[in-house]
Design an enzyme around this catalytic site. Structure first.
Site, short mmCIF file in Angstrom:
data_model
loop_
_atom_site.label_atom_id
_atom_site.label_comp_id
_atom_site.label_asym_id
_atom_site.label_seq_id
_atom_site.Cartn_x
_atom_site.Cartn_y
_atom_site.Cartn_z
CG ASP A 82 -6.74 -5.29 6.25
OD1 ASP A 82 -6.34 -5.16 7.27
OD2 ASP A 82 -7.28 -4.50 5.47
CE LYS B 60 -11.10 0.17 11.42
NZ LYS B 60 -10.36 0.83 10.35
CE LYS C 37 -8.32 -2.60 14.33
NZ LYS C 37 -7.18 -3.37 13.40
CG ASN D 29 -0.10 -0.01 2.55
OD1 ASN D 29 0.53 0.77 2.92
ND2 ASN D 29 -0.42 -1.24 3.13
N PRO E 40 -3.06 -11.64 10.53
CG PRO E 40 -1.23 -12.46 11.90
CD PRO E 40 -1.74 -12.28 10.43
O1 C5P Z 1 -8.49 -2.42 10.99
P1 C5P Z 1 -7.60 -1.48 10.44
O2 C5P Z 1 -6.62 -1.91 9.37
O3 C5P Z 1 -8.16 -0.34 9.96
O4 C5P Z 1 -6.83 -1.03 11.80
C1 C5P Z 1 -5.85 -0.19 11.80
C2 C5P Z 1 -5.21 -0.11 12.94
O5 C5P Z 1 -4.83 -1.68 13.60
C3 C5P Z 1 -3.82 0.35 12.84
O6 C5P Z 1 -3.16 0.87 14.06
C4 C5P Z 1 -2.70 -0.44 12.56
O7 C5P Z 1 -1.57 -0.45 12.60
C5 C5P Z 1 -3.52 -1.80 12.91
N1 C5P Z 1 -3.43 -3.19 12.33
C6 C5P Z 1 -2.61 -4.13 12.98
N2 C5P Z 1 -2.46 -5.62 12.23
C7 C5P Z 1 -3.34 -5.55 11.16
C8 C5P Z 1 -4.18 -4.51 10.62
C9 C5P Z 1 -4.32 -3.36 11.38
O8 C5P Z 1 -1.76 -3.91 13.76
N3 C5P Z 1 -3.36 -6.76 10.54
#
Ligand code: C5P
Length: 404
Positions: free
Chosen positions: A285, A343, A347, A218, A311
């Site tokens: 992702d 989130k 999380k 990305n 993960p």
């Molecule tokens: O779910 P999303 O990707 O939007 O979440 C963003 C946050 O989660 C960021 O802090 C990112 O660094 C973390 N993240 C992570 N591992 C993943 C996906 C996102 O630590 N696989």
């Protein structure tokens, strides 16, 4: 009198101090202050009011700061070079020394009638005033009322000192000595708020191999994560930066753990002890289920890749024991606040910083909102360096509050 200490010499290094001078006999002390600030490694830009120029020349301040002095609000040449908005954006700290009664009155009422008041009004950084005036003017009810307004607006007050004044009076209203002002400036940066804390930061993109020569990734530049690492170091933390591939220089005194894929990043995070975990990385992702061992040759018109979920590194760390204070970043293109707050809960985080994905990636500045259970704070557009310092200040403050 205080003396210059190594603290001032280190904390002011590369800090941008905008030194404002008002008219008053104490303006001569600003010359020495400017010399001390530059000697401590600060970058100094000087703005002088008309009154200040009656007491000390711009040439003196230019020679000491090494920069052209700013005096005019409506000078087209000066505005093109560094206008009031740019000056306000540039500064990490504005110190007006000496600050006259007249200047304080105008500032208290939101005036922007000259360059110095306009810069103060447009500021995005802390503003400190070092008043200098006759003791009767200082004690006057109007000055006291203005002072109340300035304090309510969060403006810092350095002094004044008590003593014999240039006019022969004795009382409050003397400008603090240059060395004392230097120490107070340094103290604005020497938060030491994370002294001894182990801060682990993930940054940059991850790369998920398709075959030995191709990958999925990305646009993350890593700038925000690297700026946070530098700000955490400034605040005294012991920082480990677990970074996907970027072109950025590693902040000094920071331990870098370079990684490529999300699985590498997770493994690196799991072996790092942390008191505070800040996940800024744009982790892919999905990864390719079965990366090809050799380069995939083009033949068929269509190629399908089976992807599997990576993960969630942050969510994994947020459930580990012992659990660090966990901060996430949410880059979204729409419904920013709702997605970010969701989130925060899903999380299990202590804080989430929401930014607009359409304007953040690769930029040097950003505007974000931090959310935590029961609170939020908006950070106006500013450089990622400044923003990082403010986010670190907020994180250190909130991490002191007992968390799960
Ligand atoms: O779910 P999303 O990707 O939007 O979440 C963003 C946050 O989660 C960021 O802090 C990112 O660094 C973390 N993240 C992570 N591992 C993943 C996906 C996102 O630590 N696989």
């Amino acid at each position: 009198m205080m003396t210059s200490t190594p603290t001032a010499l280190t904390t002011l290094q590369n800090k941008r101090v905008l030194l404002g001078l008002c008219g008053g006999i104490a303006a001569y002390k600003a010359a020495e202050l400017c010399r001390l600030l530059v000697g401590a490694g600060a970058q100094v830009q000087v703005v002088m009011t008309k009154g200040a120029q009656e007491f000390i020349t711009p040439l003196t301040m230019q020679a000491l700061s090494g920069q052209a002095v700013h005096t005019e609000l409506l000078d087209p040449g000066a505005e093109a070079a560094m206008g009031h908005i740019q000056l306000a954006r540039w500064a990490d700290l504005i110190l007006v020394a000496p600050a006259s009664a007249n200047f304080m009155a105008r500032l208290a009422h939101g005036e922007a009638s000259d360059l110095l008041t306009a810069v103060c009004l447009a500021r995005r950084c802390p503003l400190a005033l070092a008043p200098a005036m006759n003791q009767a003017m200082w004690s006057n009810a109007s000055t006291a009322a203005n002072l109340g307004l300035l304090k309510a607006a969060g403006i810092l007050l350095f002094g004044p000192a008590n003593g014999v004044q240039a006019c022969g009076d004795v009382g409050p209203g003397r400008l603090l000595e240059p060395n004392e002002l230097l120490q107070l400036c340094a103290a604005q940066f020497a938060t030491g708020s994370l002294a001894g804390q182990r801060v682990v930061i993930t940054a940059g993109p991850t790369r998920e191999a398709i075959d030995p020569v191709r990958y999925l990734s990305n646009h993350s530049s890593g700038k925000m994560g690297y700026a946070l690492a530098a700000a955490a170091i400034e605040a005294g933390a012991d920082v480990t930066l677990i970074s996907g591939p970027t072109d950025l220089p590693v902040p000094e005194r920071c331990k870098l753990v370079p990684v490529i894929s999300a699985l590498d990043m997770l493994a690196a995070c799991q072996v790092q002890a942390a008191d505070i975990f800040i996940a800024v990385a744009a982790v892919a992702d999905y990864r390719v289920a079965l990366p090809a061992a050799g380069k995939i040759k083009k033949s068929a018109e269509e190629l399908s890749l089976a992807l599997v979920r990576n993960p969630d590194i942050l969510a994994t760390i947020a459930t580990s024991t012992p659990r660090p204070f966990c901060v996430g970043f949410a880059a979204e293109t729409d419904n920013l606040a709702d997605y970010a707050k969701a989130k925060l809960h899903s999380k299990g985080l202590d804080m989430i910083v929401a930014n607009d994905a359409t304007s953040t990636f690769g930029n040097d500045s950003a505007s974000v909102t931090a959310y935590w259970p029961g609170g939020e704070q908006l950070f106006e557009p500013q450089s990622k360096t400044q923003l990082a310092r403010r986010l670190i200040a907020l994180i250190s403050q909130r991490s002191l509050i007992p968390h799960v």
